[in-house]
Design a protein around this motif. Structure first.
Motif: not given
Length: 819
Positions: A131-134, A277-280, A620-621, A628-633
């Protein structure tokens, strides 16, 4: 660049289960620490020294708690000398845990550092995402490097393995990431077993592949000496000696992961690293749908844990008075005794531990899928599930005690025989609260409760359902349900005149869809091995069957609420009944879908449909600690077929938007059903959200069968959401208003005991502190720094003013003033 050195990093991959029962494995990992100390205690001798890395922190935390002082000192000395590394991840986690659960694991590192252990790196094995926030939580915990040893089954890495890059956090800070090979090569290549001929050929081939890559500028090769739950030995040292005898020009030496990252990160200063940058987004997260019931229990448990912390904190601040004690140990009743402060802390810590153990990535045994009826498979499933149920039992009990303590603290007008609701958050809330009355019926109350406050409401009278036909007006909405299309086919927001439902969708809102592989499929997942459900083998194609009904639509109208019910089913597969609830003056709509599905072993999926009429959508998820924005982030090539979210999704588009949330089921597919596409780009021309309840598209440690009998709960609101709206909506679903039917008179407080300013901009999480105070953890969901004040409104307490950085977190300890 040619390889000039090889660093062999010995460790064991930490599965809580898989190779044996979690009941056995968890304890044995703590014993591994003792074994490593025995092997590493010999004097230093050179490149073939025994070195070791503890892949996760949990076994070391357990060891330090119970080990004799001389063994703790030995561990600290070996860490100081560079013979042992302790990494900072609590366990190899999935994307299920929330930011507050991750924070518990990172907070535990403080005790290790106090004991003299240096922790700079986090290592993560097997899982295909994080998760990105981690990333910000790592940095706040003093961790600046991340090793991801991905398992490529059922997914793709964001870059070729191995590679290095920088991962930018939501705050703009970054960590150095080493995207390593799969750790299991340590066994596959014969390294950990000391198989010299096999290891020589395997490592030579690995170096040749690295040398052929134009995108590998490092002079160092990192090789893992590890596999699942391997007991430490020193046989891998034979490989080091044999390699150096045969390849003196490319020396090999043992290294800890800290040392290896020092080398690799240091080399990276000489060239330009990719920066992302963004979600893994984790390809493996579809496994969360293999145990729909247990995942829902786990999510309930962490909600109770948050509510317990909040209510116990409010009670402490308000000054506790007499609490009516029960004489039966029953969950519908109050506590029979009140826990002392130290008991509360121990109970909360136990819940935290169970939640983290369930959020860990090992879902079952290595034969769960291939031998679904074996006793070992069932035992492993039972042990894994026990973490969720243990957390649920203890967290619910704490939440009930906290509720009683909160509503019987403070002072105010006495009232009895009411629905009493507590708001443990910093914001005034208005939402539907579902409450059981006397154990015989449930009522839904539209509750308006100020921040950090208690409010009470009359018990609604019983309502008899009646049949309904045609559109129904409820609150500010007009609703049309058609069971022949599975659910709500029209939902009109009368305040704007906007239609919220796409009429051309697969089914209506709240409808249930089952996807099954078509008969006679020749997809290799079916004909060869379930492991071939994989990007290299697109497909299989799924037939979609909509659950439909012919029965009546039933409506229950109360003084302020309207509930609409309908039933659907698919013969031989499942039955479902759904309810949509709307209240006057409440913008949210609650949707409950109960699914009764018998056990089946054929590959299949079950979805609940939310076909929002939003064109050109942007999604936005909510992930742990970020949106994060799905696809772009997202990192390159991470999952776009499905996502594991925390609770909330924002759907934005030309025709308006929707805030949508799920309490129980974390998996979603966006815009359409994408299972089997293995897409590199998100194809979402419609603003549809599909809640992916369950699936059995696995091959090893996930369940081969699918069955459930449970209600799944959702909430939605017409809105054009920004990221901070999504984060708040998700938090409110994680930490809802807590209501109970209460016969006793309460002294309802006339004002809240705490205030957080500026009002409405920060998120605040309360927890009792060890120092008999209250910790207020502030999270800033916005792009700008916020100067915040935590103000106790009760005499005898002091708070503080702090600055919270953009997307950052700060703790404030509210303490008693010394007399």
């Amino acid at each position: 660049m040619s390889i000039r050195q090889i660093l062999l990093v010995p460790h064991t991959h930490h599965d809580v289960g898989y190779t044996n029962s979690p009941r056995i494995i968890d304890e044995m990992h703590a014993r591994i620490v003792d074994r490593v100390l025995d092997l590493a205690g010999a004097p230093s001798a050179g490149p073939d020294d025994f070195r070791w890395t503890f892949e996760v922190a949990r076994p070391v935390i357990a060891f330090m708690r119970d080990a004799p002082a001389e063994r703790r000192r030995l561990l600290a000395r070996l860490v100081h000398d560079g013979r042992i590394s302790v990494t900072g991840g609590y366990l190899n986690m999935t994307q299920l845990p929330s930011a507050f659960e991750y924070a518990v694991g990172y907070d535990a590192l403080g005790g290790l550092r106090e004991a003299g252990l240096t922790i700079r790196t986090q290592q993560h094995g097997d899982v295909n995402g994080l998760s990105w926030g981690t990333v910000d939580q790592m940095l706040d915990a003093g961790i600046t490097r991340l090793v991801m040893a991905l398992n490529p089954d059922h997914g793709r890495p964001p870059f070729t393995q191995p590679s290095g890059f920088r991962w930018i956090a939501p705050t703009g800070r970054s960590v150095f990431v080493w995207l390593s090979t799969h750790y299991g090569f340590g066994e596959e290549w014969g390294i950990i077993d000391g198989d010299v001929p096999l290891a020589m050929g395997s490592i030579e081939g690995f170096l040749q592949r690295l040398g052929a890559r134009a995108d590998y500028p490092w002079a160092t090769a990192l090789v893992h000496a590890a596999n699942d739950n391997r007991w430490p030995t020193d046989r891998f040292l034979d490989i080091v000696r044999a390699w150096n005898a045969r390849h003196p020009g490319i020396p090999m030496r043992t290294a800890t992961m800290d040392e290896a990252l020092d080398e690799l990160e240091g080399e990276s200063t000489g060239f330009t690293l990719p920066t992302v940058r963004g979600e893994w987004a984790d390809w493996w997260s579809h496994g969360h749908g293999s145990t729909a019931r247990e995942v829902a229990v786990y999510r309930e448990a962490r909600t109770f844990a948050r509510l317990a912390r909040g209510t116990l904190s409010l009670a402490r601040l308000q000054g506790e008075r007499d609490v009516p004690l029960a004489e039966v140990l029953g969950y519908r009743r109050g506590p029979v005794r009140l826990r002392a402060a130290d008991e509360v802390q121990r109970a909360l810590a136990h819940v935290d531990e169970q939640l983290l153990l369930y959020g860990e990535h090992t879902w079952g045994s290595w034969e769960t899928y291939s031998k679904p009826h074996s006793t070992f498979s069932h035992s492993s499933h039972n042990a894994k599930s026990a973490f969720a149920y243990d957390a649920f039992d203890h967290a619910r009990d704490l939440a009930i005690e906290g509720w009683y303590r909160a509503v019987h603290s403070g002072a105010g007008a006495a009232q009895s025989e009411r629905i009493v609701v507590v708001n443990t958050t910093e914001t005034d809330r208005v939402e539907l609260v579902d409450v059981e009355v006397d154990g015989v019926r449930r009522v839904c109350v539209p509750a308006a409760v100020p921040a950090f406050s208690v409010a009470s409401f009359p018990v609604p009278a019983s309502v008899e359902p009646v049949d309904a036909t045609g559109p129904l007006r409820a609150g500010s909405y007009t609703v049309l349900v058609d069971p022949r299309r599975g659910g709500v086919v029209s939902l009109r927001d009368e305040t704007t005149g906007r239609e919220l439902i796409d009429p051309d969708a697969l089914g209506g809102l709240g409808s249930v869809v089952v996807g099954v592989v078509g008969a006679g499929s020749s997809h290799p997942m079916i004909t060869t091995s379930p492991k071939m459900f994989h990007p290299d083998h697109p497909g299989p194609q799924f037939e979609r069957r909509l659950a439909v009904g012919a029965g009546p639509v039933r409506i229950e109208r109360g003084d302020a609420t309207t509930r609409i019910r309908w039933r659907t089913g698919i013969p031989g597969i499942l039955s479902a009944h759904a309810a949509l609830t709307i209240a006057d003056g409440v913008p949210d709509i609650d949707v409950d879908v109960h699914v009764d599905k018998s056990e089946r072993f054929v590959p299949e999926s079950v979805f609940v449909v939310f076909p929002f009429a939003v064109t050109d959508p942007r999604f936005l998820l909510e992930t742990a600690g970020a949106v994060f924005a799905a696809e772009s982030e997202q990192l390159p090539d991470t999952s776009k077929d499905w996502y594991s979210i925390q609770h909330a999704v924002g759907v934005c588009g030309d025709s308006g938007g929707i805030l949508w949330g799920t309490r129980d089921a974390p998996l979603v597919q966006l815009g359409g059903i994408h299972t089997g596409e293995w897409a590199r780009k998100l194809h979402a021309s419609h603003g549809h959200v599909y809640s992916w309840l369950m699936n059995n598209l696995h091959f090893t440690n996930f369940q081969a069968r699918q069955e459930v009998n449970r209600t799944f709960r959702y909430r939605l609101r017409p809105a054009v959401p920004a990221p901070h709206d999504v984060l708040r909506y998700g938090r409110d679903l994680l930490e809802p208003l807590q209501g109970r039917h209460h016969h006793h008179a309460i002294l309802q407080p006339s004002s809240a005991p705490l205030r957080v300013e500026p009002v409405g901009r920060l998120l605040a999480e309360l927890a009792p502190s060890d120092a008999a105070g209250v910790r207020v953890r502030l999270h800033n969901p916005e792009e700008d720094a916020i100067r915040a004040s935590v103000i106790p409104m009760v005499a005898g307490w002091i708070g503080a003013d702090v600055e919270v950085s953009p997307h950052g977190t700060r703790d404030v300890l509210v303490v008693r003033v010394a007399p």
